[in-house]
Enzyme design. Sequence first.
Site, short mmCIF file in Angstrom:
data_model
loop_
_atom_site.label_atom_id
_atom_site.label_comp_id
_atom_site.label_asym_id
_atom_site.label_seq_id
_atom_site.Cartn_x
_atom_site.Cartn_y
_atom_site.Cartn_z
N GLY A 129 -47.01 30.94 28.88
CA GLY A 129 -47.55 30.94 27.52
C GLY A 129 -47.24 29.65 26.81
N PRO A 130 -47.92 29.39 25.70
CA PRO A 130 -47.68 28.15 24.95
C PRO A 130 -46.30 28.14 24.33
CG PRO A 130 -49.15 29.62 23.74
CD PRO A 130 -48.96 30.23 25.09
N PRO A 131 -45.81 26.98 23.93
CA PRO A 131 -44.47 26.92 23.32
C PRO A 131 -44.40 27.76 22.04
CG PRO A 131 -45.24 24.73 23.91
CD PRO A 131 -46.41 25.65 24.08
N GLY A 132 -43.27 28.45 21.89
CA GLY A 132 -43.03 29.21 20.68
C GLY A 132 -43.61 30.60 20.65
N GLY A 162 -42.64 33.19 22.41
CA GLY A 162 -41.64 34.24 22.56
C GLY A 162 -41.20 34.52 23.98
N LYS A 163 -41.35 33.56 24.90
CA LYS A 163 -40.95 33.81 26.29
C LYS A 163 -39.44 33.97 26.42
CE LYS A 163 -42.86 30.01 27.70
NZ LYS A 163 -43.41 29.56 26.41
N GLU A 167 -62.05 13.62 0.46
CA GLU A 167 -61.74 15.04 0.64
C GLU A 167 -62.83 15.92 0.05
OE1 GLU A 167 -59.36 15.82 2.56
OE2 GLU A 167 -58.60 13.77 2.68
N HIS A 217 -65.48 16.30 2.79
CA HIS A 217 -65.11 17.34 3.75
C HIS A 217 -65.35 18.73 3.17
CE1 HIS A 217 -63.44 14.67 6.69
NE2 HIS A 217 -62.45 14.23 5.91
N ASP A 248 -60.24 11.13 11.58
CA ASP A 248 -61.48 11.91 11.65
C ASP A 248 -62.35 11.42 12.80
OD1 ASP A 248 -60.63 13.29 9.41
OD2 ASP A 248 -61.69 11.96 8.02
#
Length: 626
Positions: free
Chosen positions: A219-222, A224-225, A441, A444, A516
């Site tokens: 799983g991706p970092p963070g 909960g592994k 901004e 956007h 961008d």
Amino acid sequence: MNYKPQDILQKQPWLIYAALLLVFLLLYSWWAERVRIPQRFVITYSQFLDQLEAGNISSVTIENHRIRGELGEETRLQLPERRELVAVRFFETHLPSFQGEELIDRLRASQVAIEVKPVADRPLGQALIWLLPWLLIIGFWIYIMRRSMLQMGGRDGHLGFAQSKARLFDLTRPKVTYQEVAGMENVKKELQEVIEFLKNPAKFTRIGAQIPKGVLLVGPPGCGKTLLAKATAGEAGVPFYSVSASEFIEMFVGVGAARVRDMFRRAKENKPALIFIDEIDAVGRTRGAGMGGGHDEREQTLNQLLSEMDGFEPNEGVIVLAATNRPDVLDPALLRPGRFDRHLVIQKPGWQERLAILKVHSRHKKMASEVDLELLARETPGMTGADLENLMNEAALVALRRNKEQIDTDDMEEAKDKILMGMIRDEVLSETERRITAYHEAGHTLVAWELPGSDPIHKVSILPRGMALGVTQMVPEEDRHYYPRKYLRNRLAVALAGRVAEQLVFDDVSTGAQNDLKDATGLAERMVSQWGMSEKVGPVATARGEEHPFLGRELAQPKKYSDQLAWLMDQEIRRFIVEAEEQAREILARNRENLDKLAAALLREETLEREAIERIIGHHRRLDPP
């Protein structure tokens, strides 16, 4: 921690030898004093002078204000510490400090043999003086050696390069359980089955089921592994060994493989047992990927791990639990059934799981009743469990800085802005730069507002945050797993809208659109070369634009497409960007009045929420195609 005496002696064996040496020196000193020196009585100085006048002193030894001597004839004297008369031949008395040459003259006149010693000759004192430097040197050497051994993998002070650094989980300490891990119900169910297999193997083996050799958490970092591994240790009730894969690697060749052997040996001695290896990609990367061939330390460690998990000798009663966020770099031999039989993928949590995680992390915090955790969970798509924990902690810190007793909605909003957009910088911009930033901004914001199907605007600000001078925050209304081509084309238009607004208003462009342009080019390149969204290139996936997690399987990634296809992809990438820019220009030119209103409001307020944007533009956001 309380140690028993026998434990201390077992861990510090040199203390026994030091104690025996000290006892020997004391006994030797006592024996030398008894053998070399006959029985000597302490008499008063007046008695000494009386015997001197009587001519009954044959010899004296003067040593540091003390006189030792022998009488010419044995005489019965009344000693200070005794009541009866004692026959004295050898005596001792103290010399007054005012006596000097006068006493020497009297002794010579009485023909007394005189001997003068500057310092007392004590065997124990001389022995200690001789031994003390050596004892200090030996003690310092032992201390340095013990520290070195412990740092190099020693255990209990003994040389132990090959001993594993895996730590046994203490079942008596407060532990994390599955009840404290929000979400991941399917993963917890799989791991619970593994734990039940360890506790009651007969339940499974009676129908022929075999215990799995390994479980890989991906799983991706963070996400909960590691937390899930801690909860598994708390639920297991069996010996649980935890180690980081990087702890196997040392500068000495063969140490990692020896530590793997020692770790499995210890686990087998206490089976059934669980072994958790965190960040297994540190030793489990594909072999033969670098210049070192197959004989470097990391690959020897991996070979030993493969052999221990499923080699010639059976591995029974030990399950390996490993975690990684880089499954694509792991060696295929490590991933095959028989080694890691189960691959459990842990994805980023959905909004309901995020709500459960927020409830867990707010359990011990003073929260105001107005805080809506469900709304916060819906507004934080893409955040992992670690991100949400950090969000709650940042909110608590914001509340403390504001001298509040509880965490309220404003604190949560400020913490979320700090994480998503960066910390506000104390930087004063010129009026020209503020106008450029405001129109950038506003461009956007207006294009994202007008394009149907794009992510809604949550907040826009021209306050310098993080590395940017202004930020437009867009929050998806729901978690996305698929990204249609129309949605991605809209993202291109929104990314280029800031630059288009500058060009439309100031008839010039600035460097503010650097990120961008980089993001838009990268997105367009993936659309063309990986996702097959170009009609001219067709449904072809190439390695172009792919981010390789490590320099690996070959020294240089080969180009698996022709120069003609590369030229065609370049043209399509440019076409996607140019069409998106024209789409943004058409929207901004058609809504020039709203663009000016948004920019003016930003210059005045500096930060606009979604409701304020809707009031300025004067209509609800378009949700259906025009």
